[in-house]
Design a protein around this motif. Sequence first.
Motif, PDB file in Angstrom:
ATOM      1  N   MET A   1       0.838  -1.183   0.000  1.00  0.00           N
ATOM      2  CA  MET A   1       0.000   0.000   0.000  1.00  0.00           C
ATOM      3  C   MET A   1       0.886   1.250   0.000  1.00  0.00           C
ATOM      4  O   MET A   1       1.843   1.346   0.743  1.00  0.00           O
ATOM      5  CB  MET A   1      -0.897  -0.015   1.239  1.00  0.00           C
ATOM      6  CG  MET A   1      -1.833   1.160   1.297  1.00  0.00           C
ATOM      7  SD  MET A   1      -3.079   0.933   2.558  1.00  0.00           S
ATOM      8  CE  MET A   1      -2.479   2.069   3.771  1.00  0.00           C
ATOM      9  N   HIS A   2       0.548   2.210  -0.840  1.00  0.00           N
ATOM     10  CA  HIS A   2       1.308   3.448  -0.960  1.00  0.00           C
ATOM     11  C   HIS A   2       0.589   4.549  -0.185  1.00  0.00           C
ATOM     12  O   HIS A   2      -0.594   4.784  -0.376  1.00  0.00           O
ATOM     13  CB  HIS A   2       1.421   3.829  -2.442  1.00  0.00           C
ATOM     14  CG  HIS A   2       2.131   5.111  -2.666  1.00  0.00           C
ATOM     15  ND1 HIS A   2       3.479   5.249  -2.453  1.00  0.00           N
ATOM     16  CD2 HIS A   2       1.701   6.316  -3.083  1.00  0.00           C
ATOM     17  CE1 HIS A   2       3.825   6.491  -2.730  1.00  0.00           C
ATOM     18  NE2 HIS A   2       2.766   7.158  -3.116  1.00  0.00           N
ATOM     19  N   LYS A   3       1.309   5.217   0.700  1.00  0.00           N
ATOM     20  CA  LYS A   3       0.720   6.298   1.487  1.00  0.00           C
ATOM     21  C   LYS A   3       1.316   7.626   1.034  1.00  0.00           C
ATOM     22  O   LYS A   3       2.519   7.737   0.850  1.00  0.00           O
ATOM     23  CB  LYS A   3       1.015   6.079   2.967  1.00  0.00           C
ATOM     24  CG  LYS A   3       0.405   7.141   3.839  1.00  0.00           C
ATOM     25  CD  LYS A   3       0.693   6.911   5.301  1.00  0.00           C
ATOM     26  CE  LYS A   3       0.106   8.056   6.086  1.00  0.00           C
ATOM     27  NZ  LYS A   3       0.752   8.288   7.344  1.00  0.00           N
ATOM     28  N   ASN A   4       0.466   8.605   0.831  1.00  0.00           N
ATOM     29  CA  ASN A   4       0.930   9.940   0.465  1.00  0.00           C
ATOM     30  C   ASN A   4       1.555  10.625   1.671  1.00  0.00           C
ATOM     31  O   ASN A   4       1.179  10.369   2.815  1.00  0.00           O
ATOM     32  CB  ASN A   4      -0.234  10.794  -0.041  1.00  0.00           C
ATOM     33  CG  ASN A   4      -0.755  10.310  -1.367  1.00  0.00           C
ATOM     34  OD1 ASN A   4      -0.020   9.723  -2.151  1.00  0.00           O
ATOM     35  ND2 ASN A   4      -2.024  10.543  -1.612  1.00  0.00           N
ATOM     36  N   THR A   5       2.489  11.505   1.413  1.00  0.00           N
ATOM     37  CA  THR A   5       3.109  12.294   2.476  1.00  0.00           C
ATOM     38  C   THR A   5       2.250  13.523   2.722  1.00  0.00           C
ATOM     39  O   THR A   5       1.953  14.274   1.810  1.00  0.00           O
ATOM     40  CB  THR A   5       4.538  12.700   2.066  1.00  0.00           C
ATOM     41  OG1 THR A   5       5.287  11.518   1.813  1.00  0.00           O
ATOM     42  CG2 THR A   5       5.212  13.493   3.159  1.00  0.00           C
ATOM     43  N   THR A   6       1.862  13.715   3.959  1.00  0.00           N
ATOM     44  CA  THR A   6       1.001  14.831   4.337  1.00  0.00           C
ATOM     45  C   THR A   6       1.805  15.928   5.040  1.00  0.00           C
ATOM     46  O   THR A   6       2.966  15.718   5.411  1.00  0.00           O
ATOM     47  CB  THR A   6      -0.121  14.371   5.286  1.00  0.00           C
ATOM     48  OG1 THR A   6       0.479  13.943   6.521  1.00  0.00           O
ATOM     49  CG2 THR A   6      -0.934  13.239   4.686  1.00  0.00           C
ATOM     50  N   PHE A   7       1.161  17.054   5.239  1.00  0.00           N
ATOM     51  CA  PHE A   7       1.773  18.151   5.984  1.00  0.00           C
ATOM     52  C   PHE A   7       2.141  17.688   7.387  1.00  0.00           C
ATOM     53  O   PHE A   7       3.209  18.019   7.906  1.00  0.00           O
ATOM     54  CB  PHE A   7       0.810  19.348   6.037  1.00  0.00           C
ATOM     55  CG  PHE A   7       1.376  20.533   6.762  1.00  0.00           C
ATOM     56  CD1 PHE A   7       2.273  21.381   6.132  1.00  0.00           C
ATOM     57  CD2 PHE A   7       1.022  20.806   8.064  1.00  0.00           C
ATOM     58  CE1 PHE A   7       2.809  22.480   6.792  1.00  0.00           C
ATOM     59  CE2 PHE A   7       1.548  21.892   8.740  1.00  0.00           C
ATOM     60  CZ  PHE A   7       2.436  22.729   8.105  1.00  0.00           C
ATOM     61  N   ASN A   8       1.259  16.908   8.016  1.00  0.00           N
ATOM     62  CA  ASN A   8       1.537  16.397   9.362  1.00  0.00           C
ATOM     63  C   ASN A   8       2.759  15.491   9.366  1.00  0.00           C
ATOM     64  O   ASN A   8       3.551  15.517  10.313  1.00  0.00           O
ATOM     65  CB  ASN A   8       0.332  15.654   9.923  1.00  0.00           C
ATOM     66  CG  ASN A   8      -0.769  16.590  10.360  1.00  0.00           C
ATOM     67  OD1 ASN A   8      -0.542  17.771  10.595  1.00  0.00           O
ATOM     68  ND2 ASN A   8      -1.978  16.073  10.455  1.00  0.00           N
ATOM     69  N   ASP A   9       2.923  14.678   8.321  1.00  0.00           N
ATOM     70  CA  ASP A   9       4.121  13.845   8.205  1.00  0.00           C
ATOM     71  C   ASP A   9       5.375  14.707   8.171  1.00  0.00           C
ATOM     72  O   ASP A   9       6.382  14.393   8.817  1.00  0.00           O
ATOM     73  CB  ASP A   9       4.071  12.981   6.935  1.00  0.00           C
ATOM     74  CG  ASP A   9       2.974  11.934   6.959  1.00  0.00           C
ATOM     75  OD1 ASP A   9       2.594  11.479   8.056  1.00  0.00           O
ATOM     76  OD2 ASP A   9       2.496  11.580   5.866  1.00  0.00           O
ATOM     77  N   LEU A  10       5.321  15.792   7.406  1.00  0.00           N
ATOM     78  CA  LEU A  10       6.472  16.682   7.307  1.00  0.00           C
ATOM     79  C   LEU A  10       6.768  17.358   8.643  1.00  0.00           C
ATOM     80  O   LEU A  10       7.931  17.507   9.030  1.00  0.00           O
ATOM     81  CB  LEU A  10       6.237  17.740   6.222  1.00  0.00           C
ATOM     82  CG  LEU A  10       6.132  17.223   4.792  1.00  0.00           C
ATOM     83  CD1 LEU A  10       5.789  18.367   3.845  1.00  0.00           C
ATOM     84  CD2 LEU A  10       7.407  16.527   4.361  1.00  0.00           C
ATOM     85  N   LEU A  11       5.724  17.750   9.350  1.00  0.00           N
ATOM     86  CA  LEU A  11       5.912  18.358  10.669  1.00  0.00           C
ATOM     87  C   LEU A  11       6.548  17.375  11.643  1.00  0.00           C
ATOM     88  O   LEU A  11       7.497  17.715  12.355  1.00  0.00           O
ATOM     89  CB  LEU A  11       4.566  18.817  11.230  1.00  0.00           C
ATOM     90  CG  LEU A  11       4.226  20.278  11.094  1.00  0.00           C
ATOM     91  CD1 LEU A  11       2.806  20.543  11.540  1.00  0.00           C
ATOM     92  CD2 LEU A  11       5.187  21.144  11.823  1.00  0.00           C
TER      93      LEU A  11
END
Length: 71
Positions: A1-11
């Motif tokens: 499964m591929h998960k997109n990188t979110t703003f929260n991930d970056l934080l």
Amino acid sequence: MHKNTTFNDLLLFAFNETQLADTVRVVNALDADPLISNEYAEIQATISGIQEAAVKPSERVMQKILAYAAK
């Protein structure tokens, strides 16, 4: 499964709060996508600005503190 990188991930990544798998995913996204890389750069700049403001009060604030302490 591929998960997109979110703003929260970056934080979370910026504050070293990601698990190893998430760290790898975010680093890969930063390398592959200039938009994500730019967003991360903005997050880092904001963090730096906040840290600088917290450490270095303005000259006016320092003068008020000194004037109050002299009373």
